[in-house]
Design an enzyme around this catalytic site. Structure first.
Site, PDB file in Angstrom:
ATOM      1  N   ASP A  85     -18.622 -12.999  16.429  1.00 33.83           N
ATOM      2  CA  ASP A  85     -18.498 -13.399  14.734  1.00 33.83           C
ATOM      3  C   ASP A  85     -19.783 -15.016  14.540  1.00 33.83           C
ATOM      4  O   ASP A  85     -19.833 -14.975  13.394  1.00 33.83           O
ATOM      5  CB  ASP A  85     -16.556 -14.133  15.123  1.00 33.83           C
ATOM      6  CG  ASP A  85     -16.042 -12.858  14.765  1.00 33.83           C
ATOM      7  OD1 ASP A  85     -15.584 -12.766  13.331  1.00 33.83           O
ATOM      8  OD2 ASP A  85     -15.548 -12.769  15.581  1.00 33.83           O
TER       9      ASP A  85
ATOM     10  N   GLU B  50     -17.413 -17.742   6.999  1.00 32.25           N
ATOM     11  CA  GLU B  50     -15.899 -18.101   7.358  1.00 32.25           C
ATOM     12  C   GLU B  50     -15.820 -19.196   8.950  1.00 32.25           C
ATOM     13  O   GLU B  50     -14.418 -19.897   8.944  1.00 32.25           O
ATOM     14  CB  GLU B  50     -15.031 -17.077   8.012  1.00 32.25           C
ATOM     15  CG  GLU B  50     -14.178 -16.680   7.960  1.00 32.25           C
ATOM     16  CD  GLU B  50     -13.250 -15.806   8.879  1.00 32.25           C
ATOM     17  OE1 GLU B  50     -11.786 -15.022   8.882  1.00 32.25           O
ATOM     18  OE2 GLU B  50     -13.753 -14.812   8.257  1.00 32.25           O
TER      19      GLU B  50
ATOM     20  N   ASP C 236     -18.657 -13.256   5.553  1.00 36.13           N
ATOM     21  CA  ASP C 236     -17.750 -13.140   6.767  1.00 36.13           C
ATOM     22  C   ASP C 236     -19.048 -12.413   7.993  1.00 36.13           C
ATOM     23  O   ASP C 236     -19.143 -11.574   7.699  1.00 36.13           O
ATOM     24  CB  ASP C 236     -16.636 -12.477   6.419  1.00 36.13           C
ATOM     25  CG  ASP C 236     -15.599 -12.031   6.866  1.00 36.13           C
ATOM     26  OD1 ASP C 236     -15.763 -12.110   8.330  1.00 36.13           O
ATOM     27  OD2 ASP C 236     -14.492 -11.636   5.945  1.00 36.13           O
TER      28      ASP C 236
ATOM     29  N   ILE D 278     -18.404 -11.773  10.552  1.00 37.02           N
ATOM     30  CA  ILE D 278     -16.992 -10.477  11.182  1.00 37.02           C
ATOM     31  C   ILE D 278     -16.106  -9.760  10.505  1.00 37.02           C
ATOM     32  O   ILE D 278     -15.056 -10.820  10.376  1.00 37.02           O
ATOM     33  CB  ILE D 278     -16.971  -9.752  12.448  1.00 37.02           C
ATOM     34  CG1 ILE D 278     -17.878 -10.151  13.214  1.00 37.02           C
ATOM     35  CG2 ILE D 278     -15.919  -8.173  12.758  1.00 37.02           C
ATOM     36  CD1 ILE D 278     -17.685  -9.689  14.991  1.00 37.02           C
TER      37      ILE D 278
ATOM     38  N   THR E 287     -12.289  -8.358  12.070  1.00 40.19           N
ATOM     39  CA  THR E 287     -11.897  -9.096  13.045  1.00 40.19           C
ATOM     40  C   THR E 287     -11.215  -8.160  14.402  1.00 40.19           C
ATOM     41  O   THR E 287     -10.991  -8.017  15.155  1.00 40.19           O
ATOM     42  CB  THR E 287     -11.928 -10.374  13.559  1.00 40.19           C
ATOM     43  OG1 THR E 287     -12.996 -11.502  12.973  1.00 40.19           O
ATOM     44  CG2 THR E 287     -11.774 -10.936  15.336  1.00 40.19           C
TER      45      THR E 287
ATOM     46  N   HIS F  51      -1.380  -7.432   5.313  1.00 41.75           N
ATOM     47  CA  HIS F  51      -2.601  -7.319   4.538  1.00 41.75           C
ATOM     48  C   HIS F  51      -2.313  -7.253   3.385  1.00 41.75           C
ATOM     49  O   HIS F  51      -3.648  -6.469   2.326  1.00 41.75           O
ATOM     50  CB  HIS F  51      -3.697  -7.170   4.690  1.00 41.75           C
ATOM     51  CG  HIS F  51      -4.481  -7.796   5.807  1.00 41.75           C
ATOM     52  ND1 HIS F  51      -5.349  -7.276   6.767  1.00 41.75           N
ATOM     53  CD2 HIS F  51      -4.603  -9.524   6.761  1.00 41.75           C
ATOM     54  CE1 HIS F  51      -6.009  -8.612   8.107  1.00 41.75           C
ATOM     55  NE2 HIS F  51      -5.136  -9.406   7.966  1.00 41.75           N
TER      56      HIS F  51
ATOM     57  N   SER G  42     -11.492  -3.948   6.538  1.00 43.27           N
ATOM     58  CA  SER G  42     -12.652  -4.746   6.636  1.00 43.27           C
ATOM     59  C   SER G  42     -12.810  -4.168   5.005  1.00 43.27           C
ATOM     60  O   SER G  42     -12.431  -3.431   4.196  1.00 43.27           O
ATOM     61  CB  SER G  42     -13.844  -4.787   7.481  1.00 43.27           C
ATOM     62  OG  SER G  42     -14.429  -3.312   7.302  1.00 43.27           O
TER      63      SER G  42
ATOM     64  N   LYS H 135     -13.615  -0.459   3.201  1.00 45.15           N
ATOM     65  CA  LYS H 135     -13.212   0.307   1.742  1.00 45.15           C
ATOM     66  C   LYS H 135     -13.234   0.520   0.543  1.00 45.15           C
ATOM     67  O   LYS H 135     -13.409   0.924  -0.143  1.00 45.15           O
ATOM     68  CB  LYS H 135     -11.440  -0.276   1.807  1.00 45.15           C
ATOM     69  CG  LYS H 135     -10.467  -0.765   2.930  1.00 45.15           C
ATOM     70  CD  LYS H 135      -9.283  -1.409   2.686  1.00 45.15           C
ATOM     71  CE  LYS H 135      -9.796  -2.361   2.681  1.00 45.15           C
ATOM     72  NZ  LYS H 135      -9.635  -3.448   4.620  1.00 45.15           N
TER      73      LYS H 135
ATOM     74  N   ARG I  98      -5.540  -3.851  -2.829  1.00 40.05           N
ATOM     75  CA  ARG I  98      -4.622  -4.873  -1.528  1.00 40.05           C
ATOM     76  C   ARG I  98      -3.589  -6.284  -2.627  1.00 40.05           C
ATOM     77  O   ARG I  98      -4.346  -6.786  -3.375  1.00 40.05           O
ATOM     78  CB  ARG I  98      -5.782  -5.824  -1.106  1.00 40.05           C
ATOM     79  CG  ARG I  98      -5.922  -6.968  -0.108  1.00 40.05           C
ATOM     80  CD  ARG I  98      -6.820  -7.421   0.615  1.00 40.05           C
ATOM     81  NE  ARG I  98      -6.577  -8.844   1.844  1.00 40.05           N
ATOM     82  CZ  ARG I  98      -6.608  -8.363   2.508  1.00 40.05           C
ATOM     83  NH1 ARG I  98      -7.353  -7.135   3.660  1.00 40.05           N
ATOM     84  NH2 ARG I  98      -6.661  -9.708   3.275  1.00 40.05           N
TER      85      ARG I  98
END
Length: 327
Positions: free
Chosen positions: A45, A68, A121, A123, A126, A214, A238, A241, A255
């Site tokens: 990261d 991030e 972002d 990663i 993560t 999530h 991640s 999608k 989501r």
């Protein structure tokens, strides 16, 4: 504007970061550290953010980066070994990396929202990265609240989801008004992508997060079935999608807020790059109430609740199903 320079710098930065991430994974240096918010972070990261911010600063020195990560924990004396590891990986893609430089590059990601800014972002996913599963390097340029350029490097994503054991590693790129493309990270000619326009919803797939926290998986399943999608969901970490929807390999990504955290608001870096990739491929992205995602306020999408990503054809039906399941 053509955004040609922005696109090229973003591609170079995302690919350099993906190279670092894959090197870390191949050498199994994937022990997670815990940030103050209890979320995991790895040397990958930090290395990813450092190399991306360095290249953005060289190309666009006046552009803030809203990322991030920051290096506050990394400069602690107890983290000296981890900082040395991060520096070593960054040195693999740039010769001028020193521990001090790496810290300064990471902290370039502490910028503020403005009329023009990048959001990153390093990663995305993560936990997927740690499981040797899906993750993405996600970078986007935002001007006047609208995403103009988006790049998603997905090193573990199969080029064809129907062939999970086939070639892996996909780069998605989109520029506002210029369409979206995908290309294997290994190289080749970018291919224009379009969302699926299939009429038979029974043959369509929807994607959702792996992590139970999530999203509201039970409601997401109800909505998908209400739309007519009967196949089991495809779960992955991640913004890969978004790539699945943009490339026509899925028709819907939901989501929805977990019932445990109904007031949760998404982070901008978790959605900006994916949003433009899907929109430029002909799809639609809104919140669960049909409002466009607002990237002009801060690091969170405070005016939006949940995220609905679709091929566009089924979008209104999805929103209607969401209203029905709310009652």
């Amino acid at each position: 504007m053509s955004y040609q320079q922005e696109k090229q710098v973003a591609i170079e930065a995302a690919l350099a970061a993906a190279k670092i991430c894959e090197q870390v994974r191949s050498e199994r240096v994937t022990q997670a550290m815990e940030k103050s918010d209890k979320s995991p972070v790895t040397v990958a990261d930090y290395g990813s953010q450092a190399v991306i911010c360095r290249l953005l600063a060289q190309g666009f020195p006046n552009d803030p980066v809203v990322g991030e990560e920051d290096a506050a924990d990394l400069v602690e004396p107890t983290m000296a070994n981890q900082l040395a590891q991060v520096t070593s990986y960054v040195q693999s893609v740039t010769n001028d990396a020193t521990p001090e430089a790496v810290v300064s590059w990471i902290n370039l990601g502490n910028g503020e929202i403005g009329p023009r800014y990048w959001t990153l972002d390093p990663i995305d996913g993560t936990k997927g990265f740690l499981r040797n599963d899906q993750y993405a390097v996600a970078l986007a340029l935002v001007e006047q609240g609208e995403v103009k350029v988006g790049v998603l490097a997905c090193p573990a994503l199969p080029v064809n989801l129907a062939q999970p054991d086939g070639e892996r590693g996909v780069l998605f790129v989109a520029v506002r008004g210029q369409g979206a493309t995908m290309v294997p990270i290994s190289g080749g000619e970018p291919e224009s992508i379009q969302v699926t326009d299939a009429d038979n919803t029974a043959e369509l797939r929807f994607v959702e997060s792996v992590e139970s926290g999530h999203g509201d998986h039970s409601r997401q399943d109800l909505v998908a079935k209400a739309v007519g999608i009967t196949a089991d969901s495809l779960r992955m970490d991640s913004q890969a999608k978004y790539g699945a929807v943009a490339s026509g390999q899925a028709a819907l990504y939901l989501r929805l807020p977990s019932s445990k955290y109904p007031n949760y608001r998404e982070k901008i870096w978790d959605h900006a790059a994916g949003t433009i990739v899907v929109e430029e491929a002909g799809g639609l992205v809104t919140d669960m109430h049909g409002k466009p995602l607002n990237f002009s306020i801060g690091s969170k999408l405070v005016e939006n609740q949940g995220v609905v990503v679709s091929n566009g054809v089924i979008h209104e039906t999805v929103l209607a199903a969401l209203r029905d399941t709310a009652n």
